[in-house]
Design a protein around this motif. Sequence first.
Motif, PDB file in Angstrom:
ATOM      1  N   ILE A  86       0.851  -1.185   0.000  1.00 28.92           N
ATOM      2  CA  ILE A  86       0.000   0.000   0.000  1.00 28.92           C
ATOM      3  C   ILE A  86       0.887   1.235   0.000  1.00 28.92           C
ATOM      4  CG2 ILE A  86      -1.798   1.258   1.252  1.00 28.92           C
ATOM      5  CD1 ILE A  86      -2.640  -1.477   2.446  1.00 28.92           C
ATOM      6  N   ASP A  87       0.673   2.119  -0.961  1.00 30.19           N
ATOM      7  CA  ASP A  87       1.497   3.320  -1.058  1.00 30.19           C
ATOM      8  C   ASP A  87       1.324   4.211   0.170  1.00 30.19           C
ATOM      9  OD1 ASP A  87       2.587   2.552  -3.479  1.00 30.19           O
ATOM     10  OD2 ASP A  87       1.100   3.630  -4.656  1.00 30.19           O
ATOM     11  N   GLU A 100      -3.434   4.836  -3.473  1.00 29.82           N
ATOM     12  CA  GLU A 100      -2.573   4.165  -4.440  1.00 29.82           C
ATOM     13  C   GLU A 100      -2.080   5.233  -5.401  1.00 29.82           C
ATOM     14  OE1 GLU A 100      -0.299   1.636  -6.430  1.00 29.82           O
ATOM     15  OE2 GLU A 100      -1.310   1.203  -4.547  1.00 29.82           O
ATOM     16  N   LYS A 102      -0.298   6.622  -8.664  1.00 35.67           N
ATOM     17  CA  LYS A 102       0.069   6.298 -10.044  1.00 35.67           C
ATOM     18  C   LYS A 102       0.478   7.597 -10.727  1.00 35.67           C
ATOM     19  CE  LYS A 102      -1.019   1.947  -9.985  1.00 35.67           C
ATOM     20  NZ  LYS A 102       0.062   1.043  -9.693  1.00 35.67           N
ATOM     21  N   PRO A 134      -5.228   0.265 -11.035  1.00 36.15           N
ATOM     22  CA  PRO A 134      -5.174   0.805  -9.675  1.00 36.15           C
ATOM     23  C   PRO A 134      -6.483   0.559  -8.918  1.00 36.15           C
ATOM     24  CG  PRO A 134      -5.290   2.575 -11.289  1.00 36.15           C
ATOM     25  CD  PRO A 134      -5.122   1.307 -12.055  1.00 36.15           C
ATOM     26  N   GLN A 137      -6.194  -2.970  -7.706  1.00 36.21           N
ATOM     27  CA  GLN A 137      -5.147  -2.958  -6.694  1.00 36.21           C
ATOM     28  C   GLN A 137      -5.691  -2.440  -5.361  1.00 36.21           C
ATOM     29  OE1 GLN A 137      -1.693  -0.945  -8.145  1.00 36.21           O
ATOM     30  NE2 GLN A 137      -0.367  -1.733  -6.537  1.00 36.21           N
ATOM     31  N   ASN A 138      -6.433  -1.339  -5.401  1.00 36.68           N
ATOM     32  CA  ASN A 138      -6.997  -0.791  -4.169  1.00 36.68           C
ATOM     33  C   ASN A 138      -8.052  -1.718  -3.569  1.00 36.68           C
ATOM     34  OD1 ASN A 138      -5.726   1.416  -3.129  1.00 36.68           O
ATOM     35  ND2 ASN A 138      -7.391   2.823  -3.546  1.00 36.68           N
ATOM     36  N   HIS A 141      -6.151  -4.204  -1.659  1.00 31.16           N
ATOM     37  CA  HIS A 141      -5.672  -3.581  -0.422  1.00 31.16           C
ATOM     38  C   HIS A 141      -6.758  -3.598   0.648  1.00 31.16           C
ATOM     39  CE1 HIS A 141      -2.669  -0.958  -2.909  1.00 31.16           C
ATOM     40  NE2 HIS A 141      -2.293  -2.207  -2.827  1.00 31.16           N
TER      41      HIS A 141
END
Length: 168
Positions: A86-87, A100, A102, A134, A137-138, A141
């Motif tokens: 996780i960013d 996230e 990008k 993304p 991806q989230n 997460h």
Amino acid sequence: MNIFNKMDRVEFLRESNEASDYIEKLKLLENKASGDIKSKIEKEIKICTWGMLGEKNIAFELRNSGIPMYVLHDVNIEIEDLTAQIDYIVVTRKLNFIIECKNLIGDIEIDNNGNFLRKYTFKGKQIKEGIYSPITQNQRHLEVLKKVKKSSNNSNIISRMAIVFMAK
């Protein structure tokens, strides 16, 4: 115990240099490489540099937001069969956010199936490649964090946050 009682600023609890370390390692490899491998490494350096700049921009905006918050950057979590990198995890008095980042080069297209495609020019050559969504991806997460919360339902917030901090 209210961890926000005296909180009046942004506090980064975890910051990361992993992207810059990775770029430095790539540069060392680039010096030793040649031909197609060197070109692939150069491309990876360019993409990672853009990504790192995007993360720095987000950190700047969070630091200057004027909102009391705790920020964790570049968090890796593993629980059972799920993993997530996780960013940013942002914890405020009222809400938590998963960010996230990008910072993409080129033109981004999203097809009818939700697939992300990136088009850009590198060394005079047009490149079109699929990139990880993304959005997906989230969603992953959030699933990982829900599993962490569910597995620690009987514990308090400090224990749950300790799980996040201790996760890889």
